[in-house]
Design a protein around this motif. Structure first.
Motif, PDB file in Angstrom:
ATOM      1  N   HIS A  24      24.202  40.419 -18.088  1.00 41.47           N
ATOM      2  CA  HIS A  24      24.507  38.834 -17.210  1.00 41.47           C
ATOM      3  C   HIS A  24      23.565  37.801 -17.125  1.00 41.47           C
ATOM      4  CE1 HIS A  24      27.664  41.839 -15.824  1.00 41.47           C
ATOM      5  NE2 HIS A  24      26.630  42.793 -15.832  1.00 41.47           N
ATOM      6  N   VAL A  25      23.426  36.408 -17.102  1.00 41.43           N
ATOM      7  CA  VAL A  25      22.885  35.392 -17.033  1.00 41.43           C
ATOM      8  C   VAL A  25      23.343  35.210 -15.815  1.00 41.43           C
ATOM      9  CG1 VAL A  25      22.235  33.489 -17.868  1.00 41.43           C
ATOM     10  CG2 VAL A  25      22.500  34.785 -19.317  1.00 41.43           C
ATOM     11  N   VAL A  26      22.773  34.547 -14.687  1.00 43.12           N
ATOM     12  CA  VAL A  26      22.782  34.033 -14.018  1.00 43.12           C
ATOM     13  C   VAL A  26      21.875  33.033 -13.694  1.00 43.12           C
ATOM     14  CG1 VAL A  26      22.521  34.038 -10.860  1.00 43.12           C
ATOM     15  CG2 VAL A  26      23.049  36.073 -12.254  1.00 43.12           C
ATOM     16  N   TYR A  27      22.453  31.703 -13.871  1.00 43.77           N
ATOM     17  CA  TYR A  27      22.286  30.284 -13.934  1.00 43.77           C
ATOM     18  C   TYR A  27      22.113  28.885 -13.226  1.00 43.77           C
ATOM     19  CZ  TYR A  27      21.092  26.063 -16.813  1.00 43.77           C
ATOM     20  OH  TYR A  27      20.792  24.834 -17.692  1.00 43.77           O
ATOM     21  N   VAL A  28      21.397  29.372 -11.779  1.00 47.46           N
ATOM     22  CA  VAL A  28      20.757  28.404 -10.415  1.00 47.46           C
ATOM     23  C   VAL A  28      20.802  27.238 -10.773  1.00 47.46           C
ATOM     24  CG1 VAL A  28      20.300  27.997  -8.073  1.00 47.46           C
ATOM     25  CG2 VAL A  28      20.331  30.111  -9.419  1.00 47.46           C
ATOM     26  N   VAL A  29      21.812  25.633 -10.292  1.00 47.94           N
ATOM     27  CA  VAL A  29      21.509  24.472 -10.891  1.00 47.94           C
ATOM     28  C   VAL A  29      22.028  23.989 -12.625  1.00 47.94           C
ATOM     29  CG1 VAL A  29      20.616  22.608 -10.794  1.00 47.94           C
ATOM     30  CG2 VAL A  29      19.832  23.947  -9.110  1.00 47.94           C
ATOM     31  N   PRO A  30      22.495  24.814 -12.839  1.00 45.84           N
ATOM     32  CA  PRO A  30      23.313  24.867 -14.261  1.00 45.84           C
ATOM     33  C   PRO A  30      23.464  23.831 -15.010  1.00 45.84           C
ATOM     34  CG  PRO A  30      25.190  25.469 -13.671  1.00 45.84           C
ATOM     35  CD  PRO A  30      24.408  24.492 -12.210  1.00 45.84           C
ATOM     36  N   LYS A  31      22.443  23.164 -15.598  1.00 44.07           N
ATOM     37  CA  LYS A  31      22.745  21.647 -15.937  1.00 44.07           C
ATOM     38  C   LYS A  31      22.809  21.243 -17.462  1.00 44.07           C
ATOM     39  CE  LYS A  31      20.069  18.230 -14.728  1.00 44.07           C
ATOM     40  NZ  LYS A  31      20.594  17.435 -14.286  1.00 44.07           N
TER      41      LYS A  31
ATOM     42  N   VAL B 257      27.934  28.145 -23.345  1.00 42.29           N
ATOM     43  CA  VAL B 257      28.630  28.326 -23.904  1.00 42.29           C
ATOM     44  C   VAL B 257      28.824  28.535 -25.236  1.00 42.29           C
ATOM     45  CG1 VAL B 257      31.423  27.373 -23.073  1.00 42.29           C
ATOM     46  CG2 VAL B 257      30.156  27.210 -21.850  1.00 42.29           C
ATOM     47  N   GLN B 258      28.340  27.050 -26.076  1.00 42.69           N
ATOM     48  CA  GLN B 258      28.365  26.935 -27.121  1.00 42.69           C
ATOM     49  C   GLN B 258      27.855  28.247 -28.014  1.00 42.69           C
ATOM     50  OE1 GLN B 258      26.444  22.981 -27.748  1.00 42.69           O
ATOM     51  NE2 GLN B 258      28.356  22.230 -26.274  1.00 42.69           N
ATOM     52  N   ALA B 259      26.694  29.098 -26.851  1.00 46.76           N
ATOM     53  CA  ALA B 259      25.899  30.017 -27.855  1.00 46.76           C
ATOM     54  C   ALA B 259      26.553  30.828 -27.997  1.00 46.76           C
ATOM     55  CB  ALA B 259      24.407  30.066 -27.455  1.00 46.76           C
ATOM     56  N   GLY B 260      27.818  30.797 -27.353  1.00 47.64           N
ATOM     57  CA  GLY B 260      28.904  32.290 -27.292  1.00 47.64           C
ATOM     58  C   GLY B 260      28.944  33.402 -26.246  1.00 47.64           C
ATOM     59  N   PHE B 261      29.005  32.433 -24.848  1.00 48.46           N
ATOM     60  CA  PHE B 261      28.632  32.907 -23.511  1.00 48.46           C
ATOM     61  C   PHE B 261      30.324  32.398 -22.771  1.00 48.46           C
ATOM     62  CE2 PHE B 261      24.299  33.756 -24.847  1.00 48.46           C
ATOM     63  CZ  PHE B 261      24.341  34.535 -24.320  1.00 48.46           C
ATOM     64  N   VAL B 262      30.726  33.325 -21.974  1.00 45.55           N
ATOM     65  CA  VAL B 262      31.619  33.183 -20.853  1.00 45.55           C
ATOM     66  C   VAL B 262      31.208  32.375 -19.374  1.00 45.55           C
ATOM     67  CG1 VAL B 262      33.277  33.889 -19.718  1.00 45.55           C
ATOM     68  CG2 VAL B 262      33.305  34.087 -22.616  1.00 45.55           C
ATOM     69  N   ALA B 263      31.726  31.760 -18.796  1.00 42.04           N
ATOM     70  CA  ALA B 263      30.932  30.828 -17.724  1.00 42.04           C
ATOM     71  C   ALA B 263      31.890  30.882 -16.891  1.00 42.04           C
ATOM     72  CB  ALA B 263      30.746  29.384 -18.239  1.00 42.04           C
ATOM     73  N   GLU B 264      31.390  31.946 -16.079  1.00 41.30           N
ATOM     74  CA  GLU B 264      32.251  31.662 -13.921  1.00 41.30           C
ATOM     75  C   GLU B 264      31.101  30.633 -13.254  1.00 41.30           C
ATOM     76  OE1 GLU B 264      32.380  34.996 -10.258  1.00 41.30           O
ATOM     77  OE2 GLU B 264      32.432  35.466 -12.110  1.00 41.30           O
ATOM     78  N   GLN B 265      31.447  30.071 -13.169  1.00 41.38           N
ATOM     79  CA  GLN B 265      30.991  28.825 -11.988  1.00 41.38           C
ATOM     80  C   GLN B 265      31.214  29.305 -10.514  1.00 41.38           C
ATOM     81  OE1 GLN B 265      30.485  24.534 -14.335  1.00 41.38           O
ATOM     82  NE2 GLN B 265      29.274  24.214 -12.768  1.00 41.38           N
ATOM     83  N   ARG B 266      30.209  28.698  -9.819  1.00 39.30           N
ATOM     84  CA  ARG B 266      29.994  29.013  -8.799  1.00 39.30           C
ATOM     85  C   ARG B 266      29.880  27.706  -8.408  1.00 39.30           C
ATOM     86  NH1 ARG B 266      31.716  34.129  -6.980  1.00 39.30           N
ATOM     87  NH2 ARG B 266      32.337  35.377  -8.326  1.00 39.30           N
ATOM     88  N   ASP B 267      29.231  27.924  -6.634  1.00 44.98           N
ATOM     89  CA  ASP B 267      29.234  26.349  -5.712  1.00 44.98           C
ATOM     90  C   ASP B 267      27.705  25.803  -6.676  1.00 44.98           C
ATOM     91  OD1 ASP B 267      28.946  24.256  -3.865  1.00 44.98           O
ATOM     92  OD2 ASP B 267      28.433  25.590  -2.864  1.00 44.98           O
ATOM     93  N   HIS B 268      26.945  26.291  -6.024  1.00 44.75           N
ATOM     94  CA  HIS B 268      25.902  25.725  -7.465  1.00 44.75           C
ATOM     95  C   HIS B 268      24.455  26.230  -8.321  1.00 44.75           C
ATOM     96  CE1 HIS B 268      24.837  23.382  -3.857  1.00 44.75           C
ATOM     97  NE2 HIS B 268      25.198  24.641  -2.691  1.00 44.75           N
TER      98      HIS B 268
END
Length: 217
Positions: free
Chosen positions: A183-190, A196-207
């Motif tokens: 699991h990758v947790v990415y805060v301030v995901p600029k 996503v292009q590298a092969g991950f599925v993103a679940e975006q939250r508030d920050h």
């Protein structure tokens, strides 16, 4: 205000938005956290003049993780933390490592390319009494190999697109060689699109965003 401070303010505004209210809140959070734990994790640190291993030109100023955002992200994972190793990529002074210590991770690793910040993080780890389960590694994130065990990889806006692309690709390669819970947790995901292009599925939250490897084709 000095020219250096003005330049830093401009860079922070482009990264985080308008500053005055945000800066006041950050200063209060930093003061409360460091006073409560007897550590030094706060402030804003420019990295380009530090002793680094890696590409300092792609760095962003070091700013410690916000505790509320960190706890929100951990709560959203829905995992048994005891089965996982926590890896903070771009660990800075180690605040996220100290926060992670309260979750019972199997072990905790920080990866930081600035020698001066590694030394501060080491002192903070000792002051917090978590040296038995926590380590800080002086390394270039683009060359760091994740351990072959279930991983929670944490990032708080640690660097720009060039470095992030290399880290995302290396993380995906690690999973492909050894499929496991990751699991990758990415805060301030600029640079979220890079993952996503590298092969991950993103679940975006508030920050923040939570990323998991997409199934192989």
């Amino acid at each position: 205000m000095s020219r250096a401070a003005q330049r830093l303010g401009t860079r922070l505004t482009s990264t985080f938005g308008p500053q005055p209210d945000w800066i006041r809140k950050k200063q209060a959070v930093d003061s409360d956290f460091d006073s409560a734990h007897g550590v030094d994790t706060g402030g804003i640190t420019e990295l380009k003049r530090l002793d680094v291993t890696g590409d300092a030109q792609d760095s962003v100023p070091h700013i410690a993780s916000d505790p509320d955002e960190f706890h929100s992200a951990m709560s959203a994972l829905g995992i048994d933390f005891k089965r996982f190793t926590f890896v903070d990529v771009g660990a800075g002074k180690g605040r996220a490592l100290l926060l992670a210590a309260g979750y019972g991770f199997q072990r905790i690793i920080g990866v930081e390319f600035a020698r001066e910040l590694v030394e501060v993080a080491q002192r903070n780890i000792r002051a917090a009494g978590i040296s038995a389960t926590t380590d800080i590694v002086h390394a270039d994130a683009t060359k760091y190999e994740l351990p072959d065990e279930p991983i929670v990889q944490f990032m708080y806006n640690p660097f720009g697109g060039k470095t992030m692309e290399a880290v995302a690709r290396r993380t995906r390669d690690s999973f492909d060689r050894n499929p496991r819970p990751l699991h990758v947790v990415y805060v301030v995901p600029k640079e979220l699109d890079t993952w996503v292009q590298a092969g991950f599925v993103a679940e975006q939250r508030d920050h923040y965003a939570i990323l998991r490897p997409a199934p192989s084709a």
